[in-house]
Design a protein around this motif. Structure first.
Motif, mmCIF file in Angstrom:
data_model
loop_
_atom_site.group_PDB
_atom_site.id
_atom_site.type_symbol
_atom_site.label_atom_id
_atom_site.label_comp_id
_atom_site.label_asym_id
_atom_site.label_seq_id
_atom_site.Cartn_x
_atom_site.Cartn_y
_atom_site.Cartn_z
ATOM 1 N N ARG A 31 -13.906 -34.864 60.350
ATOM 2 C CA ARG A 31 -12.725 -34.097 59.895
ATOM 3 C C ARG A 31 -11.623 -34.581 60.749
ATOM 4 O O ARG A 31 -11.906 -34.889 61.989
ATOM 5 N N SER A 32 -10.590 -34.441 60.278
ATOM 6 C CA SER A 32 -9.201 -34.793 61.038
ATOM 7 C C SER A 32 -9.108 -33.517 61.957
ATOM 8 O O SER A 32 -9.057 -32.632 61.595
ATOM 9 N N PHE A 33 -8.693 -34.041 63.202
ATOM 10 C CA PHE A 33 -8.456 -33.192 64.339
ATOM 11 C C PHE A 33 -7.295 -32.374 63.655
ATOM 12 O O PHE A 33 -6.976 -31.217 64.011
ATOM 13 N N GLN A 34 -6.107 -33.039 63.207
ATOM 14 C CA GLN A 34 -5.104 -32.466 62.658
ATOM 15 C C GLN A 34 -4.964 -31.416 61.560
ATOM 16 O O GLN A 34 -4.798 -30.130 61.661
ATOM 17 N N THR A 35 -5.922 -31.655 60.604
ATOM 18 C CA THR A 35 -5.577 -30.818 59.356
ATOM 19 C C THR A 35 -7.079 -30.025 59.108
ATOM 20 O O THR A 35 -7.464 -29.391 58.178
ATOM 21 N N ARG A 36 -8.241 -30.827 59.885
ATOM 22 C CA ARG A 36 -9.483 -30.007 59.759
ATOM 23 C C ARG A 36 -10.108 -30.271 58.478
ATOM 24 O O ARG A 36 -11.039 -29.773 57.865
ATOM 25 N N LEU A 37 -9.292 -31.374 57.614
ATOM 26 C CA LEU A 37 -9.993 -31.640 56.439
ATOM 27 C C LEU A 37 -10.718 -33.044 56.632
ATOM 28 O O LEU A 37 -10.650 -33.427 57.476
ATOM 29 N N PRO A 38 -11.863 -33.157 55.678
ATOM 30 C CA PRO A 38 -12.748 -34.466 55.911
ATOM 31 C C PRO A 38 -11.635 -35.605 55.707
ATOM 32 O O PRO A 38 -10.963 -35.590 54.634
ATOM 33 N N VAL A 39 -11.746 -36.358 56.367
ATOM 34 C CA VAL A 39 -10.922 -37.742 56.554
ATOM 35 C C VAL A 39 -11.189 -38.365 55.074
ATOM 36 O O VAL A 39 -9.954 -39.029 54.500
ATOM 37 N N TRP A 40 -12.266 -38.564 54.710
ATOM 38 C CA TRP A 40 -12.493 -39.252 53.419
ATOM 39 C C TRP A 40 -11.646 -38.540 52.269
ATOM 40 O O TRP A 40 -11.060 -39.183 51.515
ATOM 41 N N ASP A 41 -11.665 -37.218 52.247
ATOM 42 C CA ASP A 41 -10.861 -36.323 51.108
ATOM 43 C C ASP A 41 -9.289 -36.733 51.279
ATOM 44 O O ASP A 41 -8.726 -37.250 50.340
ATOM 45 N N GLU A 42 -8.943 -36.729 52.467
ATOM 46 C CA GLU A 42 -7.598 -37.067 52.874
ATOM 47 C C GLU A 42 -7.115 -38.539 52.308
ATOM 48 O O GLU A 42 -6.138 -38.423 51.603
ATOM 49 N N LEU A 43 -7.923 -39.427 52.557
ATOM 50 C CA LEU A 43 -7.604 -40.535 52.228
ATOM 51 C C LEU A 43 -7.666 -40.889 50.718
ATOM 52 O O LEU A 43 -6.732 -41.497 50.147
ATOM 53 N N LEU A 44 -8.680 -40.194 50.102
ATOM 54 C CA LEU A 44 -8.762 -40.398 48.599
ATOM 55 C C LEU A 44 -7.473 -39.667 47.940
ATOM 56 O O LEU A 44 -6.762 -40.302 47.163
ATOM 57 N N SER A 45 -6.965 -38.491 48.762
ATOM 58 C CA SER A 45 -5.849 -37.897 48.060
ATOM 59 C C SER A 45 -4.540 -38.679 48.518
ATOM 60 O O SER A 45 -3.489 -38.391 47.772
ATOM 61 N N ARG A 46 -4.618 -39.667 49.454
ATOM 62 C CA ARG A 46 -3.273 -40.455 49.442
ATOM 63 C C ARG A 46 -3.366 -42.043 48.815
ATOM 64 O O ARG A 46 -2.678 -42.598 48.866
ATOM 65 N N LEU A 47 -4.740 -42.096 48.099
ATOM 66 C CA LEU A 47 -4.742 -43.400 47.627
ATOM 67 C C LEU A 47 -3.695 -43.584 46.422
ATOM 68 O O LEU A 47 -3.128 -44.559 46.483
ATOM 69 N N PRO A 48 -3.768 -42.729 45.684
ATOM 70 C CA PRO A 48 -2.940 -42.905 44.520
ATOM 71 C C PRO A 48 -1.487 -43.369 44.661
ATOM 72 O O PRO A 48 -0.834 -44.251 44.042
ATOM 73 N N ASN A 49 -0.979 -42.913 45.768
ATOM 74 C CA ASN A 49 0.603 -43.076 46.340
ATOM 75 C C ASN A 49 0.621 -44.592 46.559
ATOM 76 O O ASN A 49 1.656 -45.373 46.253
ATOM 77 N N THR A 50 -0.339 -44.806 47.411
ATOM 78 C CA THR A 50 -0.392 -46.129 48.077
ATOM 79 C C THR A 50 -0.784 -47.371 46.744
ATOM 80 O O THR A 50 -0.334 -48.126 46.820
ATOM 81 N N LEU A 51 -1.546 -46.952 45.891
ATOM 82 C CA LEU A 51 -2.005 -47.845 44.383
ATOM 83 C C LEU A 51 -0.615 -48.030 43.817
ATOM 84 O O LEU A 51 -0.235 -49.047 43.397
ATOM 85 N N LEU A 52 -0.070 -46.838 43.665
ATOM 86 C CA LEU A 52 1.224 -46.841 42.712
ATOM 87 C C LEU A 52 2.176 -47.906 43.376
ATOM 88 O O LEU A 52 2.721 -48.864 42.884
ATOM 89 N N LEU A 53 2.314 -47.548 44.682
ATOM 90 C CA LEU A 53 3.273 -48.463 45.420
ATOM 91 C C LEU A 53 3.099 -49.979 45.398
ATOM 92 O O LEU A 53 3.790 -50.651 44.887
#
Lengths: 572, 505, 320
Positions: C79-101
């Motif tokens: 889990r990210s220290f900052q958001t307490r969320l699983p890092v994998w989930d965070e990465l997945l949630s950011r993937l669409p923006n990167t893919l689109l770009l």
């Protein structure tokens, strides 16, 4: 002397600001209204300082809290559409000494070094004058500020004299001689965060080093990553009992009450990993600090704070340098009604000061009601879980969602009854026979959580019991001395603490809704905003009793909050 | 000419090994200067190198430690030729009391030296007042001809000695060209001995602005010095309670008025008033140094591995080449970010890391050359004569790959420069080093874009570009000269290089 | 064929090993401790110990390493220290923006690059050739971040026309098409930065390949047969240039993915690259590890894909 004049002027400004606000509130109740007035707050999340600047100019945001780049301040000040507010902050930036190392264990040397620091010049040149020079342990924006005669003002002549009289005379190479060893002073290391992480700290450190160098005290700047730096400062070698630094620069955001005088300087924190990194050990100071930590009344706290500051100034464990000002920018062609809160700014700390959120309104709305405003957020708030919140950005959002039991008057920082309309402080005898505080709160009528469930004394009891059980680290001050609570009726609750302290009055909180949080076992990974509310459609489990209701968060983009239709204060 | 593969193929070695080293050099330069790209590129690099080496001679300022040289984000000095900035203030430092008019009765003047410094003081003693306050005025008129400045700073050294019962005051007044009078400073009552102090009156003092009736956010300097004209500065010294037996003495050192300019140096200054031209010069130093040291290290590693791989063959060759493949498939920038985050932002780390990730091209080129050379008659002859592998490599193989190695060294430099600049730009560079990337990082962090300070933003970026192009030209020219066939044998197409330079950042 | 696969396997596993090890070792070499990122003056020593305990950082290294490998395999980056969320989930949630770009810039870059390449190849030696080839050299040598800064300066500040941060307005307009338009508008500057910095190499590659091909024997034959210039160019020369172009496509992916770190942070796009950088600046260790691993593996996969596609489109050639 120069400084004293300066501080007088500062007082005058503060006074003038209060006057102008007072005039306003007399006319239309500027900060005592029946807000909130706007229907919606959008908080665009912009991490890049250039983009933030541009966003205010382009009108993508209406409120830009805590503007800190001098170039932006200059530019905003020149823009007729933008209004800037300036509020002295509860903050202290300083250079600390390692008091347990030669030669800095000599108070005369520390004193002389303090007289060498030209705070005004630093403030003007590094900060363009937008922060206030600070020479005391508590900034003047705090009601606990105590003016003491012991303060070391800028006086290089005096420093020179002190040094010479104490035997620190200049050697042939210009470096002063340590009278105890008769050798030239060794080069002192001044630890600073890196330029990238904190450009102003690094800048100040370099200039301080130059100052000392010119005065014949060799100082070398060592810049470290913030975490490395903190590690190095906190580490007290278990074997030798030494800390590996001589000087360091750092800053703290302070609380309304000067408890840092206890947590940063009491000798019990002079341990490996402890916060008393200067290694101050002074019996008289400890006694004063303990009194401050556990006062029975506010008067005792004031007394103890004054005493502690008096001793502190003579001991000179730090050289205070400046105290931040909160400079908040508003698009005055769109919004009005912002309230400057001494110590917290007009828009920088909604958690500590609800006033701007309650009074902000759009100029283009009939009767100043309705409409949407955009309030800049510097970065994504971590979790929006009030128990796991660490960042200021998080508090900025949570401050709009939650109300506290007691808040502060924005002008005087005196207690302002809020969810608790009144309270009685008493003592009781704990099971172990010690004396403890018991505070009985009378809660306001008609307060409901965002989902309509009434807020009662049971929520307060639940909150306190839950904290005691889970022990969230960031709320340690709340639960560490808590014993139990007794609910007398729906709106009356007595909270029992194991120790006596006036501060317990403010420790008590009632921010966890029992009907939501009673099911939460692992509070750390609980993401209230991600879970839909079990009964009310359109709400999440992130519910509070504050003026705004959480609606939506698109990470990296924005957070949307809407007005709490049934806010307890707007019902008259 | 379709692409020919690749490794292991024998390439006829058309050599110039019979020619003496001396004439070989001449031959090389003649060929080199035949290409305009090579000549121009080398010229550009030479200019950069001279500027970089001569940095301490070309600028008197330290790139990071000298600040307040001019007002924040002052423009380059040559912009005074633009009509818009013709009147912009330049840095002025006026000694105030040298030519001051003195007005006051009954004062005795003298000179003294105080504070252990060679500061000359006007000593003004008065001991004949009849109990009435007496005053002395030092008045200086200053002609100010420029546009309103951003900042001004007065410094006033003074001290006081008085018999008991005597009280002194000092006060600084400014009368503007429009005739308005502002009291900039009043001392606290001076009693008995007041040791030397230097009073500083700074236009950035927000409290002063408020006291003078301006807004906290107003720029005091541009409000007070709003128009060209004659400004009168008065130091008023007053004594109360002097008589025959009680005197008071003021010591007044040379007062100064400093107005930091809006125009400064070839490239202006940054947000704290540090000279950008110095930052650029020292940045050139850092860039060239990082670029060449990295490239050199990489080339040494690459040559060793290439020679071993090519000469030894077999599983050693296979292993080394696969390791090269592994290194090629790991993205450099993320690794550098992680290293910066974990073990620190030292320039040494950057260089080692970049070198570790850029030897592969050289290794391949050298390997192919070695493969080709190994089959040459003169190598076989040496082997037959019983030369050890080390001897053969040292004497017969390495000298012939030198040209290729030189070319790949030059071609590695731009990549290293750009990578370092990128890292610095992201704020992960060495904090002790002035670099071009850091200039851009600062420009972005401290408001150069908001101020449209193109003179701060463009020079570092365009310099990186220019230097990279120059290096590319030189490298390609050298490469072309030293046997295109070997390059092809090594399987490296020139075109693919575009990829790594074009978008690696 | 078998050696080929063995080689690829070796390279893949070797790279994975290096990445995993770098990841693990670096984070243990590092001075300081993660508790420091959440330090506050009101914390007592006991409290810091509690935090240390809570984040499991008191275990010996070999246990941490075992845990680490196990977690990697199960895609659990912590889990990210900052958001307490699983890092994998965070990465997945950011993937669409990167893919689109990356997707849109890549598409535009390739199409424009190849088109320009054909254009200049057919006008070899003309003024267009000189200008475009010169610009390609120029922008190729310019650091990617500087191109982005120039575009930001010109279109964000001088001519205030395009949004300079994020992927949408806050709040976004209502309605489907306005939303699409809003997003496209936000994509203009970042995409343009990537395209400008990369299009030159595509153009040069296409051009040079076409020029060499046009000189080849089979083209001369075609010309001798009297086929039109256009027919020769598109029908024969271009077709023979396709396989290497396809490979180039995959080979340049890693650079583009890496470049996303810079572009995303300049334009504040909530993507994988910026996640890595932000985590770095905040000392959010699980997040740094996760993001680095994610990017590195993406690059590895692209390399692998490039190899296979190369063999697919041009089986004559043995790779390396």
């Amino acid at each position: 002397m120069i400084l004293r004049k300066w501080l007088t002027v500062l007082l005058m400004i503060t006074f003038m600001l209060c006057m102008s606000m007072g005039a306003l509130s007399a006319a239309d109740g500027a900060w005592d209204g029946n807000g909130p007035y706007v229907d919606e707050i959008i908080m665009p999340i912009i991490t890049d300082s250039e983009a933030r600047y541009l966003a205010l100019l382009r009108g993508e945001i209406d409120i830009y809290p805590d503007v800190n780049r001098p170039s932006d301040i200059r530019s905003f000040a020149a823009d007729p559409r933008i209004d800037l507010t300036m509020t002295p902050g509860l903050h202290m930036f300083y250079m600390g000494f390692n008091l347990q190392r030669e030669p800095l264990d000599d108070p005369v040397l520390r004193r002389a070094m303090a007289h060498l620091v030209d705070r005004e010049s630093l403030v003007f040149s590094v900060f363009d004058g937008y922060v206030f020079p600070l020479a005391e342990a508590v900034p003047e924006s705090s009601p606990f500020y105590h003016r003491t005669a012991h303060v070391a003002e800028y006086d290089p002549q005096l420093a020179e004299r002190l040094l010479n009289e104490a035997g620190y005379v200049r050697g042939e190479d210009g470096i002063r001689v340590d009278p105890r060893t008769s050798k030239p002073l060794r080069t002192l290391t001044l630890i600073t965060p890196t330029y990238e992480e904190s450009p102003t700290s690094a800048e100040v450190a370099v200039r301080l080093a130059q100052t000392f160098q010119n005065a014949g005290i060799p100082v070398a700047v060592v810049s470290l990553e913030f975490n490395t730096m903190v590690e190095r400062l906190l580490r007290k070698d278990p074997v030798t009992g030494e800390r590996d630094f001589d000087l360091f620069v750092s800053g703290w955001g302070l609380a309304r009450y000067p408890l840092h005088l206890y947590t940063l300087f009491h000798s019990s924190f002079d341990v490996n990993g402890g916060n008393n990194v200067t290694g101050l050990r002074d019996a008289a100071y400890d006694a004063a600090a303990e009194k401050l930590w556990r006062p029975r009344t506010l008067e005792q706290a004031y007394e103890a704070a004054a005493e502690a500051q008096e001793i502190w100034a003579a001991l000179q464990p730090y050289i205070p340098i400046y105290s931040l000002t909160y400079i908040d920018a508003f698009r005055s062609d769109r919004v009005t009604g912002y309230v400057e809160h001494v110590g917290y700014g007009a828009a920088s700390n909604p958690l500590a000061s609800p006033w701007t959120a309650l009074n902000i309104r759009r100029v283009d709305q009939p009767e100043g009601r309705g409409g949407s405003i955009r309030w800049l957020l510097f970065d994504d708030p971590g979790t929006l879980n009030i128990l796991a919140s660490y960042t200021a950005f998080e508090d900025q959002v949570l401050g709009l969602i939650y109300d506290s039991l007691i808040t502060a008057n924005p002008e005087t920082n005196e207690d302002y009854p809020w969810l608790a309309t009144s309270w009685v402080i008493d003592t009781w005898t704990t099971e172990s026979g010690e004396e403890g505080s018991v505070i009985t709160y009378q809660l306001a009528e008609g307060v409901t959580w965002h989902d309509g469930v009434p807020f009662t004394a049971y929520d307060v009891k639940f909150t306190m019991d839950y904290l005691k059980e889970k022990k969230p680290p960031n709320l340690q001050a709340v639960w560490q001395d808590y014993s139990h609570s007794i609910v007398h009726d729906d709106l009356t609750v007595s909270v029992y603490y194991n120790t006596v302290s006036y501060w317990h009055t403010y420790a008590t909180g009632g921010f966890l809704a029992e009907h939501i949080w009673s099911d939460v076992d692992d509070y750390e990974s609980f993401q209230p905003w991600r879970e839909p509310h079990p009964e009310v459609e359109g709400l999440t489990k992130l519910i509070g009793h504050g003026p705004f209701v959480f609606k939506e968060w698109v990470p990296g983009e924005y957070i949307r909050l809407v007005r709490n239709e049934s806010y307890w204060r707007s019902q008259g | 000419m379709p692409d020919q593969p690749l490794a292991g193929q024998k390439v006829p070695w058309r050599h110039w090994t019979n020619v003496s080293p001396f004439s070989r050099g001449r031959w090389f330069w003649r060929a080199f200067f035949r290409s305009w790209q090579g000549a121009v590129g080398l010229g550009i690099i030479a200019v950069f190198a001279v500027l970089a080496v001569g940095a301490p001679l070309l600028t008197p300022y330290h790139p990071l430690h000298d600040y307040d040289l001019a007002t924040t984000m002052a423009r380059p000095a040559w912009m005074r030729y633009f009509p818009e900035y013709r009147n912009s203030p330049v840095t002025q430092d006026v000694a105030l009391w040298q030519e001051a008019e003195v007005d006051g009765d009954g004062w005795i003047f003298g000179q003294s030296i105080a504070g252990g410094e060679s500061l000359t003081f006007i000593r003004a003693v008065h001991d004949r007042g009849g109990g009435e306050p007496v005053r002395l005025v030092l008045q200086r008129e200053v002609q100010y001809d420029h546009a309103p400045p951003h900042t001004f700073v007065f410094t006033l050294p003074y001290a006081f000695q008085g018999d008991p019962g005597v009280v002194g005051w000092a006060r600084l007044e400014l009368e503007t060209a429009r005739g308005q009078l502002f009291e900039l400073w009043t001392s606290a009552p001076l009693r008995e001995d007041v040791p030397l102090r230097v009073q500083r009156i700074d236009s950035r003092d927000r409290a002063l602005a408020v006291r003078l009736g301006f807004n906290f956010f107003d720029n005091l300097a541009s409000q007070l010095l709003a128009e060209p004209g004659i400004y009168t500065i008065r130091l008023v010294l007053e004594l109360e309670g002097v008589s025959e037996d009680r005197s008071g003495t003021f010591f007044v050192g040379e007062g100064r008025l400093r107005i930091p300019g809006d125009l400064h140096g070839p490239l202006g200054v940054d947000h704290v008033g540090s000279d950008l031209w110095s930052q650029w010069l020292y940045g050139a130093r850092t860039s060239l140094w990082v670029g060449f040291v990295t490239a050199f290290t990489a080339v040494v590693i690459g040559t060793c591995i290439g020679v071993i791989s090519g000469y030894q063959g077999g599983w050693v060759d296979e292993l080394l080449m696969r390791i090269a493949d592994v290194m090629l498939s790991i993205p450099v920038l993320p690794v550098m970010i992680v290293v910066a985050a974990t073990i620190g932002k030292h320039m040494g780390n950057v260089i080692i890391l970049l070198a570790l990730f850029s030897w592969m091209g050289t290794a391949r080129v050298v390997r192919a050359a070695t493969l080709a050379l190994r089959e040459q008659t003169f190598v076989e002859a040496a082997r037959a004569a019983g030369g050890t592998p080390f001897y053969i490599v040292w004497k017969h193989i390495l000298p012939h790959t030198l040209g290729l190695v030189l070319a790949s060294l030059v071609l590695l430099v731009p990549g290293a420069i750009i990578a370092e600049a990128t890292l610095s730009f992201l704020g992960l560079g060495d904090p002790q080093m002035p670099t071009w990337g850091r200039m851009l990082h600062n420009a972005r962090s401290f408001g150069a874009f908001a101020e449209l300070a193109w003179w701060w933003i463009l020079p570092p970026g365009l310099s990186i570009t220019l230097l990279s192009i120059a290096l590319l030209w030189v490298g390609n020219t050298v490469d072309d000269i030293f046997n295109q066939r070997l390059r092809k044998a090594a399987g490296e197409r020139k075109d693919t290089r575009w990829l790594s330079y074009g978008s690696s950042s | 064929m078998r050696t080929y696969f063995l080689r690829r396997l070796f390279v893949l596993l070797g790279s994975l090993f290096v990445i995993v090890t770098v990841n693990f070792v670096l984070f243990r070499l590092m001075p300081g401790s993660p508790v420091d990122t959440v330090i506050s003056p009101d914390f007592t020593p006991e409290m810091k110990a509690l935090l240390m305990e809570r984040y499991g950082l008191n275990e010996p290294y070999y246990i941490q390493y075992g845990l680490y490998l196990k977690n990697l395999i199960s895609l659990n980056f912590g889990r990210s220290f900052q958001t307490r969320l699983p890092v994998w989930d965070e990465l997945l949630s950011r993937l669409p923006n990167t893919l689109l770009l990356l997707g849109s810039s890549f598409l535009i870059m390739v199409v424009t690059g190849v088109a320009l390449g054909i254009f200049v190849a057919s006008r070899r030696g003309s003024r267009w050739d000189t200008v475009l080839t010169g610009s390609a050299v120029f922008f190729g040598a310019m650091p990617g971040f500087f191109i982005a800064l120039l575009l930001l300066l010109v279109f964000g500040y001088y001519i205030d026309v395009f949004p300079v941060h994020g992927t949408m307005s806050a709040p976004p307009p209502t309605g489907f098409w306005p939303r699409v338009y809003d997003r496209l508008l936000h994509l203009v500057l970042p995409v343009a930065s990537i395209v400008v910095s990369g299009v030159g190499s595509w153009m040069m590659y296409t051009r040079n390949h076409l020029v060499t091909t046009l000189a080849a024997d089979f083209i001369r034959t075609a010309q001798a047969k009297g086929l039109s210039k256009r027919r020769v160019l598109y029908g024969h020369a271009l077709r023979s240039s396709l396989p290497p172009l396809v490979t180039l496509f995959f080979l340049s992916l890693p650079n583009i993915i890496t470049g996303a770190v810079v572009i995303e942070s300049i334009f504040s796009i909530q993507g994988i690259g910026r996640y890595l950088l932000q985590a770095t600046l905040r000392q959010d260790y699980p997040a740094i590890e996760g993001a680095f691993f994610f990017i590195a593996v993406a690059v590895l996969l692209c390399n692998l894909l490039a190899d296979f596609v190369y063999r697919l489109v041009d089986p004559r050639i043995e790779v390396r």
